[in-house]
Design an enzyme around this catalytic site. Sequence first.
Site, PDB file in Angstrom:
ATOM      1  N   HIS A  17      29.056  39.160  43.200  1.00  0.00           N
ATOM      2  CA  HIS A  17      28.762  39.870  41.944  1.00  0.00           C
ATOM      3  C   HIS A  17      27.485  40.707  42.094  1.00  0.00           C
ATOM      4  O   HIS A  17      27.420  41.851  41.647  1.00  0.00           O
ATOM      5  CB  HIS A  17      28.533  38.877  40.801  1.00  0.00           C
ATOM      6  CG  HIS A  17      29.731  38.048  40.445  1.00  0.00           C
ATOM      7  ND1 HIS A  17      29.705  36.675  40.440  1.00  0.00           N
ATOM      8  CD2 HIS A  17      30.988  38.395  40.067  1.00  0.00           C
ATOM      9  CE1 HIS A  17      30.895  36.215  40.065  1.00  0.00           C
ATOM     10  NE2 HIS A  17      31.689  37.232  39.840  1.00  0.00           N
ATOM     11  N   LYS A  41      38.794  29.931  30.273  1.00  0.00           N
ATOM     12  CA  LYS A  41      38.348  28.860  31.167  1.00  0.00           C
ATOM     13  C   LYS A  41      37.210  28.116  30.465  1.00  0.00           C
ATOM     14  O   LYS A  41      36.495  28.699  29.664  1.00  0.00           O
ATOM     15  CB  LYS A  41      37.803  29.459  32.465  1.00  0.00           C
ATOM     16  CG  LYS A  41      38.707  30.520  33.065  1.00  0.00           C
ATOM     17  CD  LYS A  41      37.911  31.408  34.030  1.00  0.00           C
ATOM     18  CE  LYS A  41      38.735  32.600  34.505  1.00  0.00           C
ATOM     19  NZ  LYS A  41      37.954  33.589  35.229  1.00  0.00           N
ATOM     20  N   ARG A  90      38.445  42.087  45.614  1.00  0.00           N
ATOM     21  CA  ARG A  90      38.216  41.350  46.864  1.00  0.00           C
ATOM     22  C   ARG A  90      39.406  41.465  47.807  1.00  0.00           C
ATOM     23  O   ARG A  90      39.267  41.762  48.967  1.00  0.00           O
ATOM     24  CB  ARG A  90      37.982  39.859  46.568  1.00  0.00           C
ATOM     25  CG  ARG A  90      36.603  39.566  46.104  1.00  0.00           C
ATOM     26  CD  ARG A  90      36.532  38.246  45.414  1.00  0.00           C
ATOM     27  NE  ARG A  90      37.258  38.279  44.162  1.00  0.00           N
ATOM     28  CZ  ARG A  90      37.197  37.350  43.249  1.00  0.00           C
ATOM     29  NH1 ARG A  90      36.486  36.274  43.440  1.00  0.00           N
ATOM     30  NH2 ARG A  90      37.869  37.469  42.129  1.00  0.00           N
TER      31      ARG A  90
HETATM   32  P1  ADP Z   1      36.647  37.335  35.552  1.00  0.00           P
HETATM   33  O1  ADP Z   1      36.878  36.001  34.953  1.00  0.00           O
HETATM   34  O2  ADP Z   1      36.600  38.453  34.563  1.00  0.00           O
HETATM   35  O3  ADP Z   1      37.493  37.660  36.770  1.00  0.00           O
HETATM   36  P2  ADP Z   1      34.488  36.886  37.388  1.00  0.00           P
HETATM   37  O4  ADP Z   1      33.101  36.487  37.041  1.00  0.00           O
HETATM   38  O5  ADP Z   1      35.289  35.920  38.211  1.00  0.00           O
HETATM   39  O6  ADP Z   1      35.142  37.250  36.016  1.00  0.00           O
HETATM   40  O7  ADP Z   1      34.479  38.278  38.157  1.00  0.00           O
HETATM   41  C1  ADP Z   1      33.974  39.437  37.552  1.00  0.00           C
HETATM   42  C2  ADP Z   1      34.298  40.631  38.430  1.00  0.00           C
HETATM   43  O8  ADP Z   1      33.642  40.498  39.680  1.00  0.00           O
HETATM   44  C3  ADP Z   1      35.773  40.793  38.772  1.00  0.00           C
HETATM   45  O9  ADP Z   1      36.071  42.172  38.793  1.00  0.00           O
HETATM   46  C4  ADP Z   1      35.899  40.191  40.132  1.00  0.00           C
HETATM   47  O10 ADP Z   1      36.982  40.748  40.864  1.00  0.00           O
HETATM   48  C5  ADP Z   1      34.574  40.605  40.734  1.00  0.00           C
HETATM   49  N1  ADP Z   1      34.152  39.735  41.819  1.00  0.00           N
HETATM   50  C6  ADP Z   1      34.069  38.396  41.837  1.00  0.00           C
HETATM   51  N2  ADP Z   1      33.676  37.926  43.036  1.00  0.00           N
HETATM   52  C7  ADP Z   1      33.507  39.030  43.822  1.00  0.00           C
HETATM   53  C8  ADP Z   1      33.158  39.237  45.199  1.00  0.00           C
HETATM   54  N3  ADP Z   1      32.915  38.208  46.002  1.00  0.00           N
HETATM   55  N4  ADP Z   1      33.087  40.515  45.642  1.00  0.00           N
HETATM   56  C9  ADP Z   1      33.376  41.543  44.820  1.00  0.00           C
HETATM   57  N5  ADP Z   1      33.751  41.421  43.529  1.00  0.00           N
HETATM   58  C10 ADP Z   1      33.815  40.184  43.037  1.00  0.00           C
END
Ligand code: ADP
Length: 162
Positions: A17, A41, A90
């Site tokens: 992130h 969640k 990803r």
């Molecule tokens: P959500 O529940 O909305 O998917 P997340 O916190 O899991 O929220 O992810 C927010 C955003 O960050 C999403 O677009 C996700 O694809 C992206 N993201 C999460 N982990 C990574 C990573 N390791 N590299 C790039 N983008 C990521």
Amino acid sequence: MITAVYPGSFDPATYGHLDVIRRASVSFDRIIVGVLHNSAKSPLFSVEERVNILERATESLHNVEVKPFDGLSVNFARENGAQVIVRGLRAVTDFEYELQMAQTNRVLAPDVDTVFLTTSLEYAYLSSTIMKEVARFGGDLSKFAPPEITDAVRAKLNLMNL
Ligand code: ADP
């Protein structure tokens, strides 16, 4: 002046992130990270804690703000005068859902565009869920997030006796 919102759960933020935020902060004038309140969640960290963690982790980026939000990302974008929603990609597994969300958001708000940043390769496997899973079994978290965040994960899991 282009403002982008970066919505997500961030439970908690990882290096993946933070990499997306840092790179977006170069391409856009202003980034507002939106921490989703009413996630389906059940999060490990409260929305206030997730906002706080992200604020500390991004304090050196002067065009980045962090705000909690509820409801639709397009509404959050409009409320903040943003023309762009940033999301991270990803792997192929992210693609179908992200494409559907982007298309839905286009229908809801044709004036707001979704921009995808592909992950840096070293974080392609990384998610908040994976970090929490490794933490539950006492693994090394140092590759997943900065020490302040990994300490917070361990403290929270200890507190919950998980
Ligand atoms: P959500 O529940 O909305 O998917 P997340 O916190 O899991 O929220 O992810 C927010 C955003 O960050 C999403 O677009 C996700 O694809 C992206 N993201 C999460 N982990 C990574 C990573 N390791 N590299 C790039 N983008 C990521």
